[in-house]
Write an enzyme that holds these catalytic residues in place. Structure first.
Site, PDB file in Angstrom:
ATOM      1  N   GLU A  68      -6.842   4.809   7.658  1.00 52.05           N
ATOM      2  CA  GLU A  68      -6.683   6.308   7.396  1.00 52.05           C
ATOM      3  C   GLU A  68      -7.764   6.946   6.836  1.00 52.05           C
ATOM      4  O   GLU A  68      -7.916   8.047   6.839  1.00 52.05           O
ATOM      5  CB  GLU A  68      -5.310   6.274   6.515  1.00 52.05           C
ATOM      6  N   ASN A 104       0.849  -1.227  -0.112  1.00 52.10           N
ATOM      7  CA  ASN A 104      -0.018  -0.086   0.059  1.00 52.10           C
ATOM      8  C   ASN A 104       0.835   1.206  -0.059  1.00 52.10           C
ATOM      9  O   ASN A 104       1.425   1.401   0.932  1.00 52.10           O
ATOM     10  CB  ASN A 104      -0.956  -0.084   1.183  1.00 52.10           C
ATOM     11  N   GLY A 125       2.190   2.239  10.879  1.00 52.50           N
ATOM     12  CA  GLY A 125       3.314   3.289  10.610  1.00 52.50           C
ATOM     13  C   GLY A 125       3.695   3.987  11.579  1.00 52.50           C
ATOM     14  O   GLY A 125       4.437   5.019  11.951  1.00 52.50           O
ATOM     15  N   LYS A 165       0.360   4.284  -0.282  1.00 55.67           N
ATOM     16  CA  LYS A 165      -0.480   5.565   0.237  1.00 55.67           C
ATOM     17  C   LYS A 165      -0.202   6.681  -0.641  1.00 55.67           C
ATOM     18  O   LYS A 165      -0.334   6.541  -1.880  1.00 55.67           O
ATOM     19  CB  LYS A 165       0.118   5.696   1.645  1.00 55.67           C
ATOM     20  N   SER A 193       3.123  -2.202  10.348  1.00 52.57           N
ATOM     21  CA  SER A 193       4.363  -2.157  10.442  1.00 52.57           C
ATOM     22  C   SER A 193       5.239  -3.387  10.158  1.00 52.57           C
ATOM     23  O   SER A 193       6.081  -3.811  10.984  1.00 52.57           O
ATOM     24  CB  SER A 193       4.954  -1.733  12.221  1.00 52.57           C
ATOM     25  N   GLU A 226      -5.671  -4.831  10.291  1.00 54.98           N
ATOM     26  CA  GLU A 226      -4.656  -3.884  10.651  1.00 54.98           C
ATOM     27  C   GLU A 226      -5.085  -2.976  11.873  1.00 54.98           C
ATOM     28  O   GLU A 226      -5.839  -1.915  11.838  1.00 54.98           O
ATOM     29  CB  GLU A 226      -4.774  -2.916   9.513  1.00 54.98           C
ATOM     30  N   HIS A 232      -9.668   1.274   4.606  1.00 61.44           N
ATOM     31  CA  HIS A 232      -8.237   1.433   5.412  1.00 61.44           C
ATOM     32  C   HIS A 232      -8.598   2.588   6.506  1.00 61.44           C
ATOM     33  O   HIS A 232      -9.335   3.312   6.326  1.00 61.44           O
ATOM     34  CB  HIS A 232      -7.325   2.106   4.371  1.00 61.44           C
TER      35      HIS A 232
HETATM   36  P1  PGA Z   1       2.561   0.467   7.618  1.00 59.04           P
HETATM   37  O1  PGA Z   1       1.128   0.411   7.133  1.00 59.04           O
HETATM   38  O2  PGA Z   1       3.303  -1.053   7.209  1.00 59.04           O
HETATM   39  O3  PGA Z   1       3.350   1.504   7.170  1.00 59.04           O
HETATM   40  O4  PGA Z   1       2.352   0.321   9.145  1.00 59.04           O
HETATM   41  C1  PGA Z   1       0.292  -0.846   6.824  1.00 59.04           C
HETATM   42  C2  PGA Z   1      -1.120  -0.040   6.112  1.00 59.04           C
HETATM   43  O5  PGA Z   1      -1.290   1.106   6.498  1.00 59.04           O
HETATM   44  O6  PGA Z   1      -1.401  -0.865   5.423  1.00 59.04           O
END
Ligand code: PGA
Length: 260
Positions: A98, A9, A174, A11, A214, A168, A96
């Site tokens: 976010e 992803n 992140g 982003k 992460s 997640e 997601h």
């Molecule tokens: P990250 O993001 O691996 O940077 O934690 C995962 C995601 O948001 O899909």
């Protein structure tokens, strides 16, 4: 029985088409023609077409990061499922965290998008997960239940079997914090149980449930080795081809070890 899916992803990255093409080329070259694990990348909308051109002849799937539930019309700023298919997409990430937390997306909205994605013949990657406060307040299962039943309402078992879920935990995205394999497996087992109750055992056994938050080369092997974890949705570590390829390699190792 379930083939792992490792998806990147991207982003709101990278910031230029040139860098997006270079990243896709790096992943394509590194993966070659291997199909023992499924791989997909999710660039920003504006780079989808160019990345699709790069991925031609490779087994890597192309995913969008969101879509709208209507197919066309007066919806300024939106992108539809049929448009995504037209530029080569095979998958679409929906719900997601976010978007749920940053942009007010509800499970009802996610549900409309899931149905529209299936209609367009895209594979939805539906994200669910609890915040830190919810975990500390011991509400993880209640939150997952609301997100699962809301986002996946009204689907037939056959439709459910074609959907990918991504667990997640928001506190792990992140942040460099990762759920322990035990925490992740417990949440995945809860999700699998729910799928069994609602859609039946045969369907539940077919649904790919990724872990995200992460994921890195050094924790991928342990996480992907858990019985109900069927892949990874990777953010930060998917922005460098070698890091992403190392996670794919971990998936190939657990697959070769007889997991799938
Ligand atoms: P990250 O993001 O691996 O940077 O934690 C995962 C995601 O948001 O899909």
């Amino acid at each position: 029985m379930r083939t792992l899916l490792i998806a990147g992803n991207w982003k709101l990255n990278p910031t230029t088409a040139e860098a997006a093409v270079a990243l896709a080329e790096g992943v394509k070259t590194g993966l070659g023609t291997a199909t023992d694990v499924h791989v997909a990348v999710a660039p920003p909308f504006v780079f989808l077409s160019q990345v699709d051109g790069v991925l031609e002849g490779s087994p890597i799937g192309l995913s969008a990061q969101d879509m709208y539930w209507e197919n066309s019309g007066a919806f300024t700023g939106e992108v539809s499922g049929s448009m995504l298919v037209d530029v080569g997409c095979t998958h679409v990430i929906l719900g997601h965290s976010e978007r749920r937390h940053g942009m007010g997306e509800t499970s009802d909205i996610v549900n409309r998008k899931v149905k529209a994605a299936l209609e367009a013949k895209l594979i939805p990657i539906v994200c669910i997960g609890e915040t830190k406060e919810e975990r500390l307040g011991e509400r993880t299962e209640a939150v997952l239940l609301e997100q699962l039943s809301g986002s996946l309402a009204g689907l037939a078992p056959e439709q459910m079997a074609g959907i990918v879920l991504a667990y997640e935990p928001v506190w792990a995205i992140g942040t460099g914090l990762t759920a322990t394999p035990e925490q992740a497996q417990a949440a995945h087992a809860f999700i699998r149980d729910w799928l069994t109750k609602v859609f039946g055992e045969a369907t539940a056994a077919r649904v790919v449930v990724q872990y995200g938050g992460s994921v890195k080369a050094d924790n991928a092997l342990q996480l992907l080795g858990c019985p109900d974890i069927d892949g990874a949705l990777v953010g930060g570590a998917s922005l460098k081809a070698s890091d992403f390829l190392a996670i794919i390699k971990a998936g190939q190792e657990v697959t070769a070890g007889g997991k799938a």
